[in-house]
Design an enzyme around this catalytic site. Structure first.
Site, PDB file in Angstrom:
ATOM      1  N   ASP A 134       0.941  -1.090   0.114  1.00 32.15           N
ATOM      2  CA  ASP A 134      -0.182  -0.046  -0.139  1.00 32.15           C
ATOM      3  C   ASP A 134       0.906   1.269  -0.129  1.00 32.15           C
ATOM      4  O   ASP A 134       1.882   1.177   0.625  1.00 32.15           O
ATOM      5  CB  ASP A 134      -0.811  -0.050   1.289  1.00 32.15           C
ATOM      6  N   ARG A 135       0.141   2.341  -0.432  1.00 36.62           N
ATOM      7  CA  ARG A 135       1.030   3.551  -0.690  1.00 36.62           C
ATOM      8  C   ARG A 135       1.608   3.912   0.802  1.00 36.62           C
ATOM      9  O   ARG A 135       2.946   4.315   0.692  1.00 36.62           O
ATOM     10  CB  ARG A 135       0.270   4.808  -0.970  1.00 36.62           C
TER      11      ARG A 135
END
Length: 292
Positions: A134-135
């Site tokens: 995930d970012r």
């Protein structure tokens, strides 16, 4: 480009069987037939049906991969943990998106890898991300440097043979020393959240407690599946959302404004060297500051 392969068995088998045992896909086999070839150490052509002696090497020859002009080069820094002719292991910082998308096409992990390879004179400039984060999750990411490496490792991905560990700081005191979540996950009605759903995709998350604090717990997590937001959803569903994880109801007053989640290590079998490789990514400063 050419890629070295070895029959790692004490028996005589065909070159095709060698490749299949190492995880080569049908797509790769077809590409070898159409666009490439196999050769031995004396530069003689090897057919897929030809027999290969125990521990005998041969080479796959394929055209270089075409660089995607829609993916620009970024010269922003890349934290390289390990790199050889086949693999790249990097420590992704929190806040960096893995792949280009509508909101960011110029400075993602893929753009930075492409820039790193171009600066070092690489021929293939197509990163194949084996693992994605995930970012706002930091930590270790494994990248195949070419299509053959990507194909061979895809078999390990399918059979869940790549071992990944994460560190997470979750809200509340987890009473069990270890445990496993097996709840299936699916996309919520808002199209953003994931949630436990009876008809969702199977998802298995195992954990063990590393340290307990007054109002939070540090856990080490092992994934057997790789669903989107899996760790975050499973712990939130259990009443222990990750610290800093606003999307899933985690506390936002503990000194961090992103989920306290870090991809700590990865272990996989290298089919080119017949060795197990293992790498660890150090914790970033923001996670160290909150006691991880």
């Amino acid at each position: 480009m050419r890629y070295r392969i070895e029959n790692n068995l004490e028996e005589i088998i065909s070159a095709q069987k060698v490749l299949q045992r190492l995880g080569a896909s049908q797509r790769l086999m077809q590409k070898i037939r159409q666009d490439g070839r196999l050769v031995d150490e004396n530069e003689r052509a090897v057919a897929l049906k030809d027999k290969v002696m125990p521990f005998e090497p041969f080479w796959i020859e394929l055209p270089d991969e075409d660089s995607d002009p829609a993916v620009p080069v970024s010269d922003q820094p890349l934290d390289v943990i390990y790199e050889d002719d086949n693999w790249l292991v990097v420590n992704k910082p929190a806040g960096l998106t893995a792949v280009p998308g509508p909101s960011n096409r110029t400075d993602t992990l893929v753009n930075r890898i492409k820039g790193h390879w171009q600066a070092n004179g690489a021929v293939n400039l197509v990163p194949h991300l084996i693992t994605r984060l995930d970012r706002f999750t930091s930590g270790i990411t494994l990248v195949a440097r070419h299509q053959v490496a990507n194909s061979l490792l895809s078999e390990q991905v399918r059979h869940r043979k790549i071992k990944k560990t994460y560190l997470a700081l979750v809200d509340g005191v987890v009473s069990a020393e270890k445990g496993t979540f097996n709840q299936p996950l699916g996309l919520a009605a808002d199209g953003i959240h994931r949630e436990v759903q009876e008809g969702g995709q199977s998802a298995t998350t195992s954990f063990k407690v590393v340290q307990r604090f007054a109002n939070q717990t540090l856990v080490q997590v092992h994934l057997k599946t790789g669903r989107t937001h899996q760790i975050r959803v499973h712990f939130a569903d259990a009443g222990h959302p990750l610290v800093g994880d606003q999307l899933y109801g985690g506390p936002m007053d503990r000194g961090i404004e992103r989920q306290a989640l870090h991809a700590q290590s990865i272990r996989f079998f290298d089919p080119f060297t017949n060795q197990k490789l293992e790498f660890t990514a150090p914790l970033p400063a923001d996670l160290q500051a909150i006691g991880m």
